[in-house]
Design an enzyme around this catalytic site. Structure first.
Site, PDB file in Angstrom:
ATOM      1  N   ASP A   1       0.939  -1.105   0.017  1.00  0.00           N
ATOM      2  CA  ASP A   1      -0.030  -0.122  -0.029  1.00  0.00           C
ATOM      3  C   ASP A   1       0.952   1.039   0.008  1.00  0.00           C
ATOM      4  O   ASP A   1       2.107   1.137   0.355  1.00  0.00           O
ATOM      5  CB  ASP A   1      -0.915  -0.039   1.161  1.00  0.00           C
ATOM      6  CG  ASP A   1      -0.211  -0.433   2.428  1.00  0.00           C
ATOM      7  OD1 ASP A   1       0.867  -0.272   2.586  1.00  0.00           O
ATOM      8  OD2 ASP A   1      -1.023  -1.082   3.187  1.00  0.00           O
TER       9      ASP A   1
ATOM     10  N   ASN B   1      -7.736  -3.735  14.126  1.00  0.00           N
ATOM     11  CA  ASN B   1      -9.217  -4.145  13.724  1.00  0.00           C
ATOM     12  C   ASN B   1      -9.284  -5.227  12.874  1.00  0.00           C
ATOM     13  O   ASN B   1     -10.350  -5.465  12.352  1.00  0.00           O
ATOM     14  CB  ASN B   1      -9.974  -2.778  13.426  1.00  0.00           C
ATOM     15  CG  ASN B   1      -9.419  -2.369  11.901  1.00  0.00           C
ATOM     16  OD1 ASN B   1      -8.143  -2.728  11.581  1.00  0.00           O
ATOM     17  ND2 ASN B   1      -9.706  -1.101  11.468  1.00  0.00           N
TER      18      ASN B   1
ATOM     19  N   HIS C   1      -7.375  -5.512  10.213  1.00  0.00           N
ATOM     20  CA  HIS C   1      -7.148  -5.210   8.608  1.00  0.00           C
ATOM     21  C   HIS C   1      -5.987  -5.881   8.155  1.00  0.00           C
ATOM     22  O   HIS C   1      -4.930  -5.957   8.876  1.00  0.00           O
ATOM     23  CB  HIS C   1      -7.269  -3.691   8.272  1.00  0.00           C
ATOM     24  CG  HIS C   1      -6.151  -2.959   8.826  1.00  0.00           C
ATOM     25  ND1 HIS C   1      -6.397  -1.753   9.562  1.00  0.00           N
ATOM     26  CD2 HIS C   1      -4.908  -2.948   8.808  1.00  0.00           C
ATOM     27  CE1 HIS C   1      -5.126  -1.193   9.878  1.00  0.00           C
ATOM     28  NE2 HIS C   1      -4.253  -1.992   9.114  1.00  0.00           N
TER      29      HIS C   1
ATOM     30  N   GLU D   1      -9.858  -2.383   5.182  1.00  0.00           N
ATOM     31  CA  GLU D   1     -10.452  -2.497   6.395  1.00  0.00           C
ATOM     32  C   GLU D   1     -11.745  -3.165   6.491  1.00  0.00           C
ATOM     33  O   GLU D   1     -12.352  -3.858   5.511  1.00  0.00           O
ATOM     34  CB  GLU D   1     -11.068  -0.909   6.674  1.00  0.00           C
ATOM     35  CG  GLU D   1      -9.898   0.149   6.460  1.00  0.00           C
ATOM     36  CD  GLU D   1      -9.084   0.287   7.807  1.00  0.00           C
ATOM     37  OE1 GLU D   1      -9.118  -0.466   8.502  1.00  0.00           O
ATOM     38  OE2 GLU D   1      -8.550   1.588   8.179  1.00  0.00           O
TER      39      GLU D   1
END
Length: 244
Positions: free
Chosen positions: A67, A136, A138, A143
């Protein structure tokens, strides 16, 4: 999933390095998927050490990063391009022609995503993808709620991700709210996946990953469907699991 437990972050970095160097030396033209952030930083330090000792060469290696932030130039110290050059590429014998990181300031971001996918396919796919995991759940910047079928895309970052990444910026207002991220389906097409998890702040995420059903609400859970995943986790990351 194969799970390797190690004592601490240093041991994790060394074990991950041995794993990656072994694979690089086995493959004729290795294609690596690389991650950024604090977790793989120790791995990259160990790789540089192995390179300096003559134990690995990157002349035939191609890399694709997971990313990159949208709106940040590659010369910005907070860009992942800058991170990779500073933490790894400037210290090994890899050709920058063989390095691919999404361009977060491309004039047409959708076209950038499509060309990124095409470049991965043209390279023959990713042999080993290095991953971390977000608190979380990801992976990359995919996400919770991201479809498992998504390819490389422009992702909107959750507040929790922005807050977690704000430690690298002067203020939370400077943290980008979007990033180009390799898609979940793209990640799953990697031939092998190495997931690194370190620290108490990731202990809940690891426990959730190991105990949850496969659901798009926990993106990393899709890794349970991959045939060749190795998780290296230190004792701190395993602290919640040990209480279950």
């Amino acid at each position: 999933m194969k799970i390797i437990q190690v004592k601490d972050y240093d041991a994790l970095s060394e074990r991950a390095c041995s794993f990656l160097v072994e694979r690089i030396n086995e493959l004729e033209n290795p294609v690596l998927g690389l991650a950024t952030g604090s977790t793989p930083e120790g791995l990259y330090k160990q790789i540089i050490k192995k390179y300096n000792q003559g134990e690995v060469s990157f002349q035939e290696v191609k890399t694709f990063n997971l990313d990159e932030y949208v709106g940040i130039e590659k010369t910005d110290p907070n860009s992942y391009y800058y991170f990779m050059k500073d933490k790894l590429f400037d210290h090994i014998n890899i050709s920058l022609d063989n390095v691919r990181i999404p361009n977060g300031v491309a004039p047409d971001l959708q076209q950038e995503c499509e060309e990124y996918e095409e470049a991965i396919q043209a390279a023959g796919g990713i042999d080993i993808q290095v991953l971390g995991i977000g608190a979380n759940g990801h992976i990359g910047f995919n996400e919770p709620g991201t479809p498992f079928t998504c390819r490389t895309q422009v992702a909107n970052l959750e507040t929790s991700t922005i807050e977690a990444n704000s430690r690298f910026f002067h203020s939370i207002e400077e943290v980008p709210t979007q990033a180009i991220s390799m898609g979940i389906e793209t990640i799953m097409e990697s031939k092998e996946i190495l997931l690194l998890i370190s620290g108490e702040n990731k202990a809940e995420a690891l426990a959730t990953l190991l105990t949850c059903d496969v659901t798009e609400e926990i993106p990393a859970s899709v890794l349970k469907k991959h045939p060749n995943v190795t998780i290296i986790a230190d004792e701190a990351a395993y602290s919640v699991m040990n209480q279950l």
